[in-house]
Design an enzyme around this catalytic site. Sequence first.
Site, short mmCIF file in Angstrom:
data_model
loop_
_atom_site.label_atom_id
_atom_site.label_comp_id
_atom_site.label_asym_id
_atom_site.label_seq_id
_atom_site.Cartn_x
_atom_site.Cartn_y
_atom_site.Cartn_z
CG HIS A 61 20.86 7.78 2.80
ND1 HIS A 61 21.63 8.64 3.39
CD2 HIS A 61 20.04 8.26 1.98
CE1 HIS A 61 21.12 9.84 2.89
NE2 HIS A 61 20.08 9.69 2.18
CD GLN B 29 14.30 12.32 6.39
OE1 GLN B 29 15.37 12.84 6.05
NE2 GLN B 29 14.41 11.41 7.46
NE ARG C 249 16.96 5.21 -4.70
CZ ARG C 249 16.58 5.89 -3.77
NH1 ARG C 249 15.74 7.05 -4.21
NH2 ARG C 249 16.69 6.19 -2.45
CE LYS D 258 5.76 -6.74 6.09
NZ LYS D 258 6.69 -7.52 6.23
CD GLU E 267 17.62 14.50 -2.46
OE1 GLU E 267 17.53 13.45 -2.97
OE2 GLU E 267 16.44 14.74 -1.72
NE ARG F 94 20.71 8.80 -1.78
CZ ARG F 94 19.64 8.74 -1.64
NH1 ARG F 94 18.94 7.49 -1.85
NH2 ARG F 94 18.65 9.81 -1.55
CG LEU G 169 9.14 8.86 -3.77
CD1 LEU G 169 8.91 10.13 -3.09
CD2 LEU G 169 8.07 7.91 -3.05
CB SER H 80 -0.91 -0.10 1.08
OG SER H 80 -0.20 -0.16 2.14
CB ALA I 81 4.41 1.09 -6.39
CE1 TYR J 202 8.74 5.57 9.21
CE2 TYR J 202 7.79 4.19 7.66
CZ TYR J 202 7.74 4.66 8.86
OH TYR J 202 7.17 4.28 10.04
CG HIS K 139 18.32 4.59 1.74
ND1 HIS K 139 17.38 5.23 2.57
CD2 HIS K 139 18.14 5.55 0.32
CE1 HIS K 139 16.64 6.11 2.08
NE2 HIS K 139 16.99 6.34 0.90
N GLY L 294 12.47 13.74 -1.74
CA GLY L 294 11.33 14.35 -2.67
C GLY L 294 11.34 13.28 -3.91
#
Length: 506
Positions: free
Chosen positions: A232, A48, A375, A36, A116, A279, A381, A11, A14, A46, A340, A50
Amino acid sequence: MIQTDYLIIGSGVAGLTFAIKIAEEFPHKTVTIVTKSNEDESNTKYAQGGIAVVQNKIEDDFKKHIQDTLICGDGLCDEEVVTMVITKGPKRLEELIEWGARFDINEDGNLDLGREGGHSNNRVVHHKDQTGHEIERAILIQAHRKPNIKIYDFYFALELITENNQCFGAYVLNEKTNEIIIFKSNYTLLATGGIGQIYGHTTNPAVATGDGIAMAKRARADIKEMEFIQFHPTALYNKNLSSTFLISEAVRGFGAYLRTKDGTRFMPNYDQRGDLASRDIVSQSIEIELKKSGDDCVYLDCTHLNRAAFINHFPMIYKSCKAIGIDVEKDWIPVIPAQHYLCGGIAVNTNGQTSIANLFACGECSRSGLHGANRLASNSLLEALVYSDRIYQYIAKASLKESPANKDFPQWKRENTKAIPQEFTANTKLELQLLMQKKVGIVRNDFDLSKAKTQLERWKKEGDTLQATHTINKEFYEVKNMIDVSLLIVEQSINRKENRGGFVKN
């Protein structure tokens, strides 16, 4: 048995965005989401930083965003996928705003764009330092407005139901009654998020146990590039916690510096981008510094930044630091790399299709080819939004031609009522997290990987024996999934012979 047209497992952004679109397209068809935990508990919540979306086309453009993604992915991105996701991004952002998601606005009334690590321009659209939480809030409201969407929270998907390489739904455990129910569906979407709980230090929530990937593995779906784990670089250091709080990369984009205990700014020694390197490079650099010094952590220095502006941009980070006695105006924040994000996963094509018919995957549990070996920040997102739309577009067309599958499947076999020993579940989970942290971390070697594989296979055999003679529960199945996912990571790490992106083997 529960019959549904579309079954979504998970949930987060995606699963929910797909559910909203398919429910609107077919108001007389049933859309079922099983999750679940609470309906709002997911990795999305979670996030943060964007969403990385090109907006300011005077200073930025798609070509730059594509290039940044390809550089970060270290030669292993699928360029066609990268181009598709980045060029479709602005439209998907517009949809979120139409659905009520709120993003920060600058003095000119335009979207306030953050920057970032790995990005050549400011292009990260955000809501303070709680972007994922805001998106989850907005899309859950939309989902509840659709009468043909039903959300089953505290329902844990155990196994996919497949026959002749086609998916027909899943066996699902009602966590409150311990009843195992068949959810039969025409189409199934895995949107189960990440794998963070297999590591001792992770930014992921407790629900991130790799369930979708483990189910797909047992159903013999293709799973690729599990060796590419993103750590991360700046998780808040607290030796007493495994799930740790994330200090967003946007803080360094805002001007914070990484320092060793003696105050040295070390990142310029490793990369010309300094504190805003990607990263993988920052995490590996911190690892080297900690091995040299023997220290437990490095530090993020925000003391030179404007206090009011910092609090406005990062209210949650400010409060979380203050709660443990760190005043960012005066104190450096202790940080360490923590698991991460998973860059590999269930292999999908550009329509989100897996190698199993009528089974789709989206978000962190999938491997689309966007991320390659590492990534780019805030592309996750974006990927979830674009791919959930691609899956919706594909299934909407297919649904017009296909008739429901009329097949029956056997109920889940329960051999007896003896409970799984709690000590197996608790002890194995802790030992597995320690094993993966020590032997399958930022830098790996074949000797440690081989040792890890032997131990994981031992636990797998023990778990299979217990399952054959005991009644399973959610906690046991999470550990079972963690073992299966860890084995995939270890085996694919052994097979990877070259260092790329976030993968380093010596």
